[in-house]
Design a protein around this motif. Structure first.
Motif, PDB file in Angstrom:
ATOM      1  N   ARG A   5       0.834  -1.194   0.000  1.00  0.00           N
ATOM      2  CA  ARG A   5       0.000   0.000   0.000  1.00  0.00           C
ATOM      3  C   ARG A   5       0.870   1.245   0.000  1.00  0.00           C
ATOM      4  NH1 ARG A   5      -5.248   1.750   2.178  1.00  0.00           N
ATOM      5  NH2 ARG A   5      -5.435   3.682   1.039  1.00  0.00           N
ATOM      6  N   ARG A   6       1.011   1.872  -1.133  1.00  0.00           N
ATOM      7  CA  ARG A   6       1.780   3.105  -1.324  1.00  0.00           C
ATOM      8  C   ARG A   6       3.239   2.966  -0.915  1.00  0.00           C
ATOM      9  NH1 ARG A   6       0.157   6.997  -4.205  1.00  0.00           N
ATOM     10  NH2 ARG A   6       1.611   8.379  -3.225  1.00  0.00           N
ATOM     11  N   VAL A   7       3.709   1.762  -0.668  1.00  0.00           N
ATOM     12  CA  VAL A   7       5.112   1.577  -0.331  1.00  0.00           C
ATOM     13  C   VAL A   7       5.951   1.923  -1.556  1.00  0.00           C
ATOM     14  CG1 VAL A   7       6.877  -0.112   0.272  1.00  0.00           C
ATOM     15  CG2 VAL A   7       4.653  -0.173   1.397  1.00  0.00           C
ATOM     16  N   GLY A   8       6.954   2.731  -1.367  1.00  0.00           N
ATOM     17  CA  GLY A   8       7.839   3.098  -2.456  1.00  0.00           C
ATOM     18  C   GLY A   8       7.291   4.177  -3.364  1.00  0.00           C
ATOM     19  N   GLN A   9       6.092   4.679  -3.072  1.00  0.00           N
ATOM     20  CA  GLN A   9       5.527   5.757  -3.878  1.00  0.00           C
ATOM     21  C   GLN A   9       6.040   7.086  -3.342  1.00  0.00           C
ATOM     22  OE1 GLN A   9       3.560   5.355  -6.621  1.00  0.00           O
ATOM     23  NE2 GLN A   9       3.984   3.199  -6.346  1.00  0.00           N
ATOM     24  N   PRO A  10       6.275   8.047  -4.211  1.00  0.00           N
ATOM     25  CA  PRO A  10       6.788   9.326  -3.733  1.00  0.00           C
ATOM     26  C   PRO A  10       5.720  10.116  -2.999  1.00  0.00           C
ATOM     27  CG  PRO A  10       6.342   9.433  -6.075  1.00  0.00           C
ATOM     28  CD  PRO A  10       6.134   7.994  -5.664  1.00  0.00           C
ATOM     29  N   ASN A  11       6.156  10.894  -2.022  1.00  0.00           N
ATOM     30  CA  ASN A  11       5.257  11.845  -1.389  1.00  0.00           C
ATOM     31  C   ASN A  11       5.079  13.017  -2.334  1.00  0.00           C
ATOM     32  OD1 ASN A  11       4.724  10.675   1.118  1.00  0.00           O
ATOM     33  ND2 ASN A  11       6.682  11.359   1.931  1.00  0.00           N
ATOM     34  N   PRO A  12       3.890  13.617  -2.337  1.00  0.00           N
ATOM     35  CA  PRO A  12       3.732  14.809  -3.179  1.00  0.00           C
ATOM     36  C   PRO A  12       4.605  15.933  -2.650  1.00  0.00           C
ATOM     37  CG  PRO A  12       1.837  14.509  -1.743  1.00  0.00           C
ATOM     38  CD  PRO A  12       2.702  13.305  -1.566  1.00  0.00           C
ATOM     39  N   GLN A  13       5.153  16.703  -3.545  1.00  0.00           N
ATOM     40  CA  GLN A  13       5.967  17.843  -3.153  1.00  0.00           C
ATOM     41  C   GLN A  13       5.067  19.076  -3.170  1.00  0.00           C
ATOM     42  OE1 GLN A  13       9.190  17.220  -2.083  1.00  0.00           O
ATOM     43  NE2 GLN A  13       8.288  15.198  -2.319  1.00  0.00           N
ATOM     44  N   LEU A  14       4.854  19.650  -2.018  1.00  0.00           N
ATOM     45  CA  LEU A  14       3.924  20.756  -1.854  1.00  0.00           C
ATOM     46  C   LEU A  14       4.689  22.003  -1.458  1.00  0.00           C
ATOM     47  CD1 LEU A  14       1.331  18.755   0.257  1.00  0.00           C
ATOM     48  CD2 LEU A  14       1.333  19.095  -2.215  1.00  0.00           C
ATOM     49  N   THR A  15       4.179  23.166  -1.879  1.00  0.00           N
ATOM     50  CA  THR A  15       4.821  24.415  -1.498  1.00  0.00           C
ATOM     51  C   THR A  15       3.790  25.311  -0.836  1.00  0.00           C
ATOM     52  OG1 THR A  15       4.326  25.769  -3.428  1.00  0.00           O
ATOM     53  CG2 THR A  15       6.195  24.275  -3.609  1.00  0.00           C
ATOM     54  N   GLY A  16       4.243  26.197  -0.009  1.00  0.00           N
ATOM     55  CA  GLY A  16       3.369  27.161   0.624  1.00  0.00           C
ATOM     56  C   GLY A  16       3.929  28.565   0.510  1.00  0.00           C
ATOM     57  N   GLY A  17       5.156  28.695   0.030  1.00  0.00           N
ATOM     58  CA  GLY A  17       5.784  30.000  -0.093  1.00  0.00           C
ATOM     59  C   GLY A  17       5.037  30.907  -1.046  1.00  0.00           C
ATOM     60  N   ASP A  18       4.882  32.166  -0.663  1.00  0.00           N
ATOM     61  CA  ASP A  18       4.204  33.165  -1.496  1.00  0.00           C
ATOM     62  C   ASP A  18       2.806  32.719  -1.891  1.00  0.00           C
ATOM     63  OD1 ASP A  18       6.476  34.833  -1.428  1.00  0.00           O
ATOM     64  OD2 ASP A  18       7.350  33.762  -3.135  1.00  0.00           O
ATOM     65  N   GLY A  19       2.115  32.054  -0.973  1.00  0.00           N
ATOM     66  CA  GLY A  19       0.758  31.603  -1.258  1.00  0.00           C
ATOM     67  C   GLY A  19       0.708  30.250  -1.935  1.00  0.00           C
ATOM     68  N   GLY A  20       1.840  29.642  -2.159  1.00  0.00           N
ATOM     69  CA  GLY A  20       1.888  28.327  -2.802  1.00  0.00           C
ATOM     70  C   GLY A  20       1.938  28.455  -4.310  1.00  0.00           C
ATOM     71  N   HIS A  21       2.531  27.493  -4.934  1.00  0.00           N
ATOM     72  CA  HIS A  21       2.596  27.453  -6.387  1.00  0.00           C
ATOM     73  C   HIS A  21       2.946  26.039  -6.810  1.00  0.00           C
ATOM     74  CE1 HIS A  21       6.741  28.238  -5.077  1.00  0.00           C
ATOM     75  NE2 HIS A  21       7.100  27.541  -6.133  1.00  0.00           N
ATOM     76  N   ASP A  22       2.647  25.723  -8.041  1.00  0.00           N
ATOM     77  CA  ASP A  22       2.982  24.414  -8.563  1.00  0.00           C
ATOM     78  C   ASP A  22       4.422  24.419  -9.058  1.00  0.00           C
ATOM     79  OD1 ASP A  22       0.440  23.459  -8.137  1.00  0.00           O
ATOM     80  OD2 ASP A  22      -0.246  23.874 -10.157  1.00  0.00           O
ATOM     81  N   MET A  23       5.111  23.327  -8.774  1.00  0.00           N
ATOM     82  CA  MET A  23       6.438  23.121  -9.331  1.00  0.00           C
ATOM     83  C   MET A  23       6.499  21.654  -9.723  1.00  0.00           C
ATOM     84  SD  MET A  23      10.173  23.839  -7.772  1.00  0.00           S
ATOM     85  CE  MET A  23      11.264  22.457  -7.928  1.00  0.00           C
ATOM     86  N   ASN A  24       6.586  21.436 -11.012  1.00  0.00           N
ATOM     87  CA  ASN A  24       6.608  20.075 -11.535  1.00  0.00           C
ATOM     88  C   ASN A  24       7.362  20.090 -12.857  1.00  0.00           C
ATOM     89  OD1 ASN A  24       4.730  21.016 -13.534  1.00  0.00           O
ATOM     90  ND2 ASN A  24       3.082  20.701 -12.057  1.00  0.00           N
ATOM     91  N   HIS A  25       7.378  18.974 -13.536  1.00  0.00           N
ATOM     92  CA  HIS A  25       8.135  18.946 -14.791  1.00  0.00           C
ATOM     93  C   HIS A  25       7.551  19.896 -15.828  1.00  0.00           C
ATOM     94  CE1 HIS A  25       5.179  15.637 -15.272  1.00  0.00           C
ATOM     95  NE2 HIS A  25       5.138  16.056 -16.517  1.00  0.00           N
ATOM     96  N   HIS A  26       6.258  20.170 -15.762  1.00  0.00           N
ATOM     97  CA  HIS A  26       5.659  21.135 -16.697  1.00  0.00           C
ATOM     98  C   HIS A  26       6.216  22.539 -16.443  1.00  0.00           C
ATOM     99  CE1 HIS A  26       2.649  18.311 -18.210  1.00  0.00           C
ATOM    100  NE2 HIS A  26       2.488  17.919 -16.951  1.00  0.00           N
ATOM    101  N   SER A  27       6.228  22.965 -15.170  1.00  0.00           N
ATOM    102  CA  SER A  27       6.718  24.309 -14.864  1.00  0.00           C
ATOM    103  C   SER A  27       8.221  24.412 -15.113  1.00  0.00           C
ATOM    104  CB  SER A  27       6.368  24.699 -13.423  1.00  0.00           C
ATOM    105  OG  SER A  27       6.994  23.852 -12.491  1.00  0.00           O
ATOM    106  N   LEU A  28       8.959  23.349 -14.794  1.00  0.00           N
ATOM    107  CA  LEU A  28      10.394  23.371 -15.059  1.00  0.00           C
ATOM    108  C   LEU A  28      10.679  23.516 -16.551  1.00  0.00           C
ATOM    109  CD1 LEU A  28      11.552  20.593 -12.571  1.00  0.00           C
ATOM    110  CD2 LEU A  28      11.988  23.056 -12.381  1.00  0.00           C
TER     111      LEU A  28
END
Length: 184
Positions: A5-28
């Motif tokens: 059960r979710r073993v070895g699955q990555p945790n989501p990477q969340l941000t809260g700085g400046d109100g939060g924003h998405d950072m993923n391969h699309h934004s990169l």
């Protein structure tokens, strides 16, 4: 967690700085980062790159959609009063354009430093010790393995959801230090 059960699955990477924003391969990619597949080797100043970027990016997007679905389902199942939130538009965007590079001349690309990220799928076979289950995950209880003197720290879901994050590693480290001290 129950096995698998979710073993070895990555945790989501969340941000809260400046109100939060998405950072993923699309934004990169939008910010000009050149995305490549998994590094397989370095030979004679050339990086050998696996041709696995497109399926890895598709997998990443599906994992994000699965997480959001599970959150929405939990809200519905529990009858929670939570405001509706639109999913990030990146999850519906066309796939990021990938370059099927299989080699990269490091000097020509101006690369003099490499930041090595071990990725989302730990491989502990290199230890050569009998503490892994058939799927390659360490057998342990709160980071204590059956191998005397071998302890695990910093893995996702080691003991809690935050075990693999900076915010939770202190609790696991405190517990393991007490176990090590007690056995010394």
């Amino acid at each position: 967690l129950p096995p698998g059960r979710r073993v070895g699955q990555p945790n989501p990477q969340l941000t809260g700085g400046d109100g939060g924003h998405d950072m993923n391969h699309h934004s990169l990619a939008r910010d000009g980062v050149r995305l490549l597949g998994r590094l397989e080797a370095v030979e004679d100043g050339r990086a050998i790159i696996a041709a696995d970027l497109a399926p890895n990016l598709a997998w990443s997007d599906e994992q994000a959609r699965d997480l959001l679905r599970s959150i929405d389902t939990l809200i519905d199942d529990q009858g929670l009063d939570a405001p509706a939130e639109a999913w990030p538009t990146d999850l519906f965007a066309p796939p990021v354009e990938t370059i099927p590079a299989t080699t990269l001349d490091l000097a020509s690309a101006g690369i003099s430093n490499v930041i090595w990220a071990t990725g989302h799928r730990p491989d502990l076979e290199w230890a050569g010790l009998a503490f892994l289950d058939p799927d390659g995950h360490p057998r342990h209880r709160r980071g204590v393995t059956d191998v005397p003197g071998l302890y695990i720290l910093g893995l996702d879901w080691l003991h809690t959801a935050k075990s693999g994050l900076f915010a939770g590693i202190d609790e696991d480290a405190t517990y393991l230090s007490s176990v090590i001290t007690a056995t010394a």
